[in-house]
Write an enzyme that holds these catalytic residues in place. Structure first.
Site, short mmCIF file in Angstrom:
data_model
loop_
_atom_site.label_atom_id
_atom_site.label_comp_id
_atom_site.label_asym_id
_atom_site.label_seq_id
_atom_site.Cartn_x
_atom_site.Cartn_y
_atom_site.Cartn_z
CE LYS A 128 25.00 -41.64 0.25
NZ LYS A 128 24.63 -40.62 -0.75
CB CYS A 251 21.47 -41.20 -12.47
SG CYS A 251 23.06 -41.72 -13.13
CB CYS A 309 11.25 -15.01 4.76
SG CYS A 309 12.45 -13.97 3.84
#
Length: 383
Positions: A128, A251, A309
């Site tokens: 891709k 899917c 974080c």
């Protein structure tokens, strides 16, 4: 007679040969297209002529929407996931003239992807990121591209991913300006979240639901806003392997319309963030069934499971404490003093004295200081 394993091996060999042929053909097509490319443009022009690819974009500056649109060419954006949302996002940023795009994905183009935008049937079998780069470079040769065909969640690849977002900016050695998550699984999102929390890197998360009729985007500023681990989906909070949730032969649905809307909203907020105009949404959802766009802002969770974080939250608190306080001077309201009462209330009659006298009856003689509240109207004779 050949065994099943030998036949499977031969099938794989033929598939690899087919992919190589397609890649060779794609390279030839790309070389042919480059001969027809426009030359690179060193400086954006606002000249209104048909040959200027940036005239419509530069009009934003002339109309006062953006102060300095040319600055778009100085930014580097990393797009993780070049699927239904990521590929369209990359195309929009390319057409807007972004300085550099770094693309991450490990999947290949399939004919099953043709219900989406961007990819074309002849690209089936190509990675891709490779197919995307060929298309995007043809659209705008002014943009710099960097592609990585790997899964960022593996240990070695994650280390390289961290290195590229830290030093892969348009000026080599500087970090990227923004990371866009366009992936379709929680594992990859958590990997991006972990990297951005450790580096203090601002990023935007996006997603489309499995039924293809809703989606969202979210701006994540480490330490200031909730990260992906601060309020994780149940699948992450319960430490469930999402691979066990997928059913054979089933899917997720996919609509180019929903993905196009989400990609458009994402890029719109990217442009607002980078070029500093309008208001950047902290969270913006999209429900296609009712055309509903919910918004919200989520604060960071002090008990977040991600250690980095919590560290970023402490850093943010320190910066806020050091920031000069803006004193708000309140203007004193002028005190209203009224002769009749302390509240400044006065009742004013809309009837004149003559009208009142004509409508009133005889006023009785009363001691000094006493008045009547109302009078009885005089009797009117009817003819």
């Amino acid at each position: 007679m050949a065994t099943v394993e030998e036949l499977k091996l031969r099938v794989r060999e033929l598939e690899n040969e087919l992919i190589k042929c397609k890649q060779k053909q794609s390279a030839m097509d790309n070389a042919h297209n480059q001969e027809q490319h426009r030359p690179k443009i060193d400086k954006m022009s606002s000249e209104v002529v048909d040959s200027n690819p940036y005239s419509r974009l530069m009009a934003l500056k002339r109309m006062g929407i953006v102060k300095d649109y040319e600055k778009i060419r100085t930014f580097t954006v990393a797009v993780v996931g070049v699927g239904g949302v990521g590929s369209v996002t990359a195309e929009m940023l390319t057409r807007c003239g972004i300085g550099k795009l770094i693309l991450f994905d490990y999947d290949k183009v399939e004919l099953a992807n043709m219900n989406r935008l961007f990819f074309q049937p002849h690209q089936a079998g190509l990675s891709k990121v490779e197919a995307a780069e060929h298309t995007l470079r043809n659209i705008n040769p002014d943009v710099s591209f960097e592609t990585h065909n790997y899964n960022i969640t593996t240990m070695d690849n994650f280390a390289h991913f961290m290195e590229r977002i830290s030093f892969g900016g348009l000026e080599e050695g500087k970090p990227v300006d923004l990371i866009l998550s366009c992936v379709d699984n929680f594992e990859a999102r958590m990997a991006i979240n972990t990297a951005c929390n450790e580096l203090g890197q601002i990023w935007m998360e996006s997603g489309v639901s499995e039924n293809a009729v809703s989606g969202h985007i979210q701006l994540i500023i480490p330490g200031e806003t909730a990260c992906f681990a601060c309020a994780p989906p149940l699948i992450v909070a319960a430490n469930i392997d999402e691979k066990t949730l997928k059913r054979d032969g089933v899917c997720a649905a996919s609509l180019p319309t929903t993905m196009g809307v989400v990609a458009g909203i994402l890029v719109q907020n990217v442009l607002k963030y980078l070029l500093k105009f309008g208001t950047v949404s902290h969270y913006l959802g999209y429900n296609a069934m009712k055309d509903f766009f919910p918004t919200m802002a989520m604060k960071a969770n002090p008990q977040c499971n991600d250690r980095y974080c919590r560290i970023q939250q402490e850093e943010y608190k320190k910066k806020e404490a050091e920031r000069p306080k803006v004193e708000v001077v309140e203007e004193e309201e002028e005190e209203i003093v009224h002769e009749d009462n302390d509240w400044g209330i006065e009742v004013v009659s809309e009837v004149t004295d003559m009208e009142l006298e004509a409508a009133s009856g005889v006023v009785p003689h009363l001691p000094e200081g006493i008045t009547v509240a109302y009078t009885i109207p005089a009797e009117v004779s009817i003819m």
